[in-house]
Write a protein that holds these residues in place. Structure first.
Motif, PDB file in Angstrom:
ATOM      1  N   LEU A 431       0.832  -1.219   0.000  1.00 43.80           N
ATOM      2  CA  LEU A 431       0.000   0.000   0.000  1.00 43.80           C
ATOM      3  C   LEU A 431       0.864   1.266   0.000  1.00 43.80           C
ATOM      4  O   LEU A 431       0.353   2.371  -0.162  1.00 43.80           O
ATOM      5  CB  LEU A 431      -0.873   0.062   1.260  1.00 43.80           C
ATOM      6  CG  LEU A 431      -1.827  -1.076   1.599  1.00 43.80           C
ATOM      7  CD1 LEU A 431      -2.674  -0.704   2.810  1.00 43.80           C
ATOM      8  CD2 LEU A 431      -2.724  -1.378   0.419  1.00 43.80           C
ATOM      9  N   ALA A 434       1.390   4.355  -2.923  1.00 43.69           N
ATOM     10  CA  ALA A 434       0.345   5.371  -3.105  1.00 43.69           C
ATOM     11  C   ALA A 434       0.523   6.477  -2.062  1.00 43.69           C
ATOM     12  O   ALA A 434       0.375   7.677  -2.355  1.00 43.69           O
ATOM     13  CB  ALA A 434      -1.039   4.738  -2.969  1.00 43.69           C
ATOM     14  N   PRO A 453     -10.251   4.150  -4.606  1.00 43.42           N
ATOM     15  CA  PRO A 453      -9.649   2.821  -4.447  1.00 43.42           C
ATOM     16  C   PRO A 453     -10.583   1.728  -4.951  1.00 43.42           C
ATOM     17  O   PRO A 453     -11.811   1.824  -4.770  1.00 43.42           O
ATOM     18  CB  PRO A 453      -9.444   2.682  -2.940  1.00 43.42           C
ATOM     19  CG  PRO A 453     -10.003   3.904  -2.309  1.00 43.42           C
ATOM     20  CD  PRO A 453     -10.710   4.716  -3.332  1.00 43.42           C
ATOM     21  N   TYR A 455     -12.656  -1.653  -5.260  1.00 44.33           N
ATOM     22  CA  TYR A 455     -13.398  -2.461  -4.285  1.00 44.33           C
ATOM     23  C   TYR A 455     -13.338  -3.913  -4.694  1.00 44.33           C
ATOM     24  O   TYR A 455     -13.480  -4.207  -5.882  1.00 44.33           O
ATOM     25  CB  TYR A 455     -14.868  -2.002  -4.245  1.00 44.33           C
ATOM     26  CG  TYR A 455     -15.711  -2.734  -3.238  1.00 44.33           C
ATOM     27  CD1 TYR A 455     -15.730  -2.309  -1.906  1.00 44.33           C
ATOM     28  CD2 TYR A 455     -16.472  -3.839  -3.604  1.00 44.33           C
ATOM     29  CE1 TYR A 455     -16.489  -2.987  -0.968  1.00 44.33           C
ATOM     30  CE2 TYR A 455     -17.227  -4.518  -2.674  1.00 44.33           C
ATOM     31  CZ  TYR A 455     -17.228  -4.094  -1.362  1.00 44.33           C
ATOM     32  OH  TYR A 455     -17.979  -4.766  -0.436  1.00 44.33           O
ATOM     33  N   THR A 457     -10.511  -3.878  -2.191  1.00 47.17           N
ATOM     34  CA  THR A 457      -9.084  -4.006  -1.870  1.00 47.17           C
ATOM     35  C   THR A 457      -8.813  -3.309  -0.540  1.00 47.17           C
ATOM     36  O   THR A 457      -9.607  -2.475  -0.088  1.00 47.17           O
ATOM     37  CB  THR A 457      -8.180  -3.354  -2.941  1.00 47.17           C
ATOM     38  OG1 THR A 457      -8.429  -1.935  -2.928  1.00 47.17           O
ATOM     39  CG2 THR A 457      -8.445  -3.898  -4.333  1.00 47.17           C
ATOM     40  N   ASN A 459      -6.766  -1.157  -0.123  1.00 48.36           N
ATOM     41  CA  ASN A 459      -6.551   0.264  -0.425  1.00 48.36           C
ATOM     42  C   ASN A 459      -7.745   1.134  -0.071  1.00 48.36           C
ATOM     43  O   ASN A 459      -7.616   2.357   0.031  1.00 48.36           O
ATOM     44  CB  ASN A 459      -6.234   0.439  -1.906  1.00 48.36           C
ATOM     45  CG  ASN A 459      -4.769   0.229  -2.177  1.00 48.36           C
ATOM     46  OD1 ASN A 459      -3.936   0.956  -1.651  1.00 48.36           O
ATOM     47  ND2 ASN A 459      -4.440  -0.801  -2.964  1.00 48.36           N
ATOM     48  N   GLU A 460      -8.907   0.522   0.128  1.00 53.58           N
ATOM     49  CA  GLU A 460     -10.059   1.343   0.521  1.00 53.58           C
ATOM     50  C   GLU A 460      -9.847   2.034   1.861  1.00 53.58           C
ATOM     51  O   GLU A 460     -10.615   2.922   2.242  1.00 53.58           O
ATOM     52  CB  GLU A 460     -11.325   0.491   0.551  1.00 53.58           C
ATOM     53  CG  GLU A 460     -11.991   0.403  -0.811  1.00 53.58           C
ATOM     54  CD  GLU A 460     -13.472   0.128  -0.694  1.00 53.58           C
ATOM     55  OE1 GLU A 460     -14.250   0.806  -1.388  1.00 53.58           O
ATOM     56  OE2 GLU A 460     -13.859  -0.769   0.086  1.00 53.58           O
ATOM     57  N   TRP A 462      -7.807   4.159   2.305  1.00 58.05           N
ATOM     58  CA  TRP A 462      -7.634   5.578   1.947  1.00 58.05           C
ATOM     59  C   TRP A 462      -8.957   6.333   2.053  1.00 58.05           C
ATOM     60  O   TRP A 462      -9.023   7.444   2.578  1.00 58.05           O
ATOM     61  CB  TRP A 462      -7.108   5.710   0.522  1.00 58.05           C
ATOM     62  CG  TRP A 462      -5.633   5.514   0.420  1.00 58.05           C
ATOM     63  CD1 TRP A 462      -4.982   4.397  -0.002  1.00 58.05           C
ATOM     64  CD2 TRP A 462      -4.622   6.467   0.769  1.00 58.05           C
ATOM     65  NE1 TRP A 462      -3.629   4.585   0.059  1.00 58.05           N
ATOM     66  CE2 TRP A 462      -3.372   5.845   0.526  1.00 58.05           C
ATOM     67  CE3 TRP A 462      -4.637   7.768   1.264  1.00 58.05           C
ATOM     68  CZ2 TRP A 462      -2.160   6.488   0.759  1.00 58.05           C
ATOM     69  CZ3 TRP A 462      -3.428   8.411   1.491  1.00 58.05           C
ATOM     70  CH2 TRP A 462      -2.215   7.780   1.241  1.00 58.05           C
TER      71      TRP A 462
END
Ligand SMILES: Cc1cc2nc3c(=O)[nH]c(=O)nc-3n(C[C@H](O)[C@H](O)[C@H](O)COP(=O)(O)OP(=O)(O)OC[C@H]3O[C@@H](n4cnc5c(N)ncnc54)[C@H](O)[C@@H]3O)c2cc1C
Ligand SMILES: NC(=O)c1ccc[n+]([C@@H]2O[C@H](COP(=O)([O-])OP(=O)(O)OC[C@H]3O[C@@H](n4cnc5c(N)ncnc54)[C@H](O)[C@@H]3O)[C@@H](O)[C@H]2O)c1
Length: 472
Positions: A431, A434, A453, A455, A457, A459-460, A462
């Motif tokens: 991660l 980013a 981000p 979905y 992942t 990364n959501e 964020w």
């Protein structure tokens, strides 16, 4: 041309020195690397690569055990001999032929032996056959000699034949028990690796763990190490060490003692500058080399220092970043071309100051970039930090049952940009880039809302951090 004369001499052919030479050659200069051990340096043979190779198998096993349906298939323990053999493949059995071939293919000369400054722009190399080669630089000398493990003055420690990071990363068998002195990156990573091999590990830290990162990082890593079977002693001084036959005993300030087969000292680094002729040019042997942002040693127009030896950020990727700036600026200055040395210019390593990414490969991993809340406050920024439990993110819940992780975003309240981000959790290392882009590019928060981000992942996290902060 005199065969001993090059535009650039690079002393030390670790990952960083290699990159300085490569960039200078690409910029049209001639360059020679001087190396007294293995071309490729610490990272390839005794640090980043072997340490990660030792950590990864245990991490993969624990990851499978965190997923119902998969965990039922995991019935055994690590095959330690196979782990060590896989590690050996990454270090090429400590043979640097492929790196030497790379250097020669890139047009960089390699001279083997111990190099020292013997005059301004002159390096004399004591070669393995007992000979001497004098090299002269037309434009610059770069010191890229790296750092060694620091062994503190603890009574009996040196006589106890302690392991340093080199022994821990190159061991041919896992000891039955290991005491680790230190609470930093090497200590926590090696405790993670050796615990996964079935070694009984005791970690003794005089403070908490991972000082300098967000406090929750060290706390979560300590808790996880304990779950992995490591005895973690915090706020505990090591007072005396002694070895009897094949056992070593480590005594602590609280009157306790731990006995083990080996003791690993992981208490930081010391610069490799004691025996490189610094005194000849008015510098002090044994010091770190302070540079400006173009990596030029303060007070010199021909002497540069890149990588660990300048103490800016003791990380391979950051050293290589410095190397790209240094190699390019040496070529530009040699050609009389313009130098781009303003903040974030081509020829400077501005990110070293407040935008350094780092991953600590414990389990959970710690991935951080930029300033912590404390560092940002100490630097005078008006800040607000928001935290989010990564386990609440849909992607994380699918990724691992009971995913435990925490994220923190530190926001500059005046400019509404991100100053720092820390993720702690399984596999958060991926991660990080980013976050690095957000910090380096100073992306305004209202624009970050448009970086959607995918979905589902992890990364959501964020989006959750932005929601927790509130839409500006
Ligand atoms: C256990 C461990 C794990 C690590 N893991 C990571 C990680 O995962 N990621 C990360 O980014 N960083 C990691 N690091 C840090 C990383 O290893 C260093 O930042 C990096 O190796 C520094 O590179 P360098 O080229 O400056 O120095 P080095 O790699 O040490 O290279 C210096 C070279 O100079 C040579 N040399 C020295 N003096 C002379 C002389 N007088 N004459 C000739 N040759 C000389 C040496 O032999 C060496 O080859 C780790 C460090 C340790 C200890
Ligand atoms: N994954 C990575 O990126 C990675 C992995 C390993 C190492 N590294 C780099 O290598 C460098 C060295 O790592 P490290 O863990 O040796 O250093 P460190 O600075 O991270 O930690 C040193 C530890 O030793 C302790 N210590 C220092 N002096 C002591 C003493 N006299 N007695 C007892 N404890 C003492 C400190 O309190 C601290 O806990 C770091 O700067 C790090 O950036 C990076």
């Amino acid at each position: 041309m005199d065969a001993t004369e090059y535009d650039l001499i690079v002393l030390g052919a670790g990952a960083v020195g290699e990159n300085v030479a490569d960039r200078a050659v690409q910029g049209g200069l001639t360059a020679v690397l001087v190396e007294h051990e293995l071309v490729g340096g610490e990272c390839s043979y005794w640090a980043c690569m072997p340490s990660k190779a030792l950590i990864r198998p245990g991490q993969a096993l624990r990851a499978a055990r965190q997923v119902d349906g998969a965990k039922e298939a995991v019935t055994g323990t690590l095959d330690v001999a196979a782990v060590l053999a896989r590690r050996d493949s990454f270090t090429h059995d400590w043979n640097d032929d492929s790196q030497v071939r790379w250097a020669e293919g890139a047009g960089i000369a390699v001279v083997r032996g111990h190099g020292k400054l013997t005059a301004p722009k002159e390096v004399t190399v004591a070669t393995p056959d007992g000979g001497e080669i004098v090299l002269r630089a037309r434009h610059a000398v770069t010191i890229s000699t790296g750092s060694d493990a620091f062994v503190p003055d603890i009574e009996g420690l040196r006589d106890a034949d302690p392991w340093t990071s080199r022994d821990a990363t190159s061991a041919k068998v896992a000891p039955e028990s290991l005491v680790v002195i230190g609470g930093g990156v090497v200590a926590t990573e090696m405790a993670t690796a050796y615990a996964s091999f079935g070694t009984t590990v005791t970690l003794i830290s005089r403070g908490g763990l991972l000082a300098g990162l967000e406090p929750f990082a060290g706390e979560m890593v300590a808790e996880a190490l304990r779950e992995q079977g490591v005895k973690v002693l915090l706020d505990t001084e090591t007072t005396r060490v002694h070895r009897d036959d094949d056992r070593v005993t480590v005594e602590t300030g609280d009157g306790g003692a731990v006995t083990a087969q080996e003791v690993l000292v992981a208490t930081g680094r010391t610069p490799r500058t004691r025996d490189i002729g610094l005194e000849v040019v008015g510098l002090t042997p044994g010091d770190w080399l302070e540079t400006d942002d173009t990596m030029r040693v303060k007070g010199f127009d021909w002497l540069y220092a890149t990588g660990d030896v300048n103490h800016r950020a003791l990380l391979t990727h950051q050293g290589k970043y410095q190397a790209r700036a240094a190699g390019d600026v040496i070529a530009a200055r040699a050609a009389g071309k313009p130098v781009s040395d303003g903040p974030w210019g081509t020829h400077v390593a501005t990110a070293d100051h407040e935008a350094v990414p780092q991953v600590t490969f414990t389990d959970p991993e710690v991935a951080s970039v930029g300033l912590t809340l404390k560092a940002a406050t100490d630097a005078g920024y008006r800040v607000r930090a928001v935290d989010y439990e990564i386990g609440y993110v849909a992607g994380a819940s699918v990724y691992a049952d009971g995913y435990k992780g925490t994220a923190r975003m530190v926001v500059d309240e005046d400019r509404k940009v991100v100053l720092g981000v820390t993720f702690v959790g399984p596999d958060v290392s991926e991660l990080l880039q980013a976050a690095t882009v957000a910090v380096v590019a100073q992306v305004p928060l209202d624009r970050l809302w448009h970086a959607v981000p995918a979905y589902p992942t992890i990364n959501e996290v964020w989006l959750r951090l932005l929601e927790t902060y509130g839409r500006p």
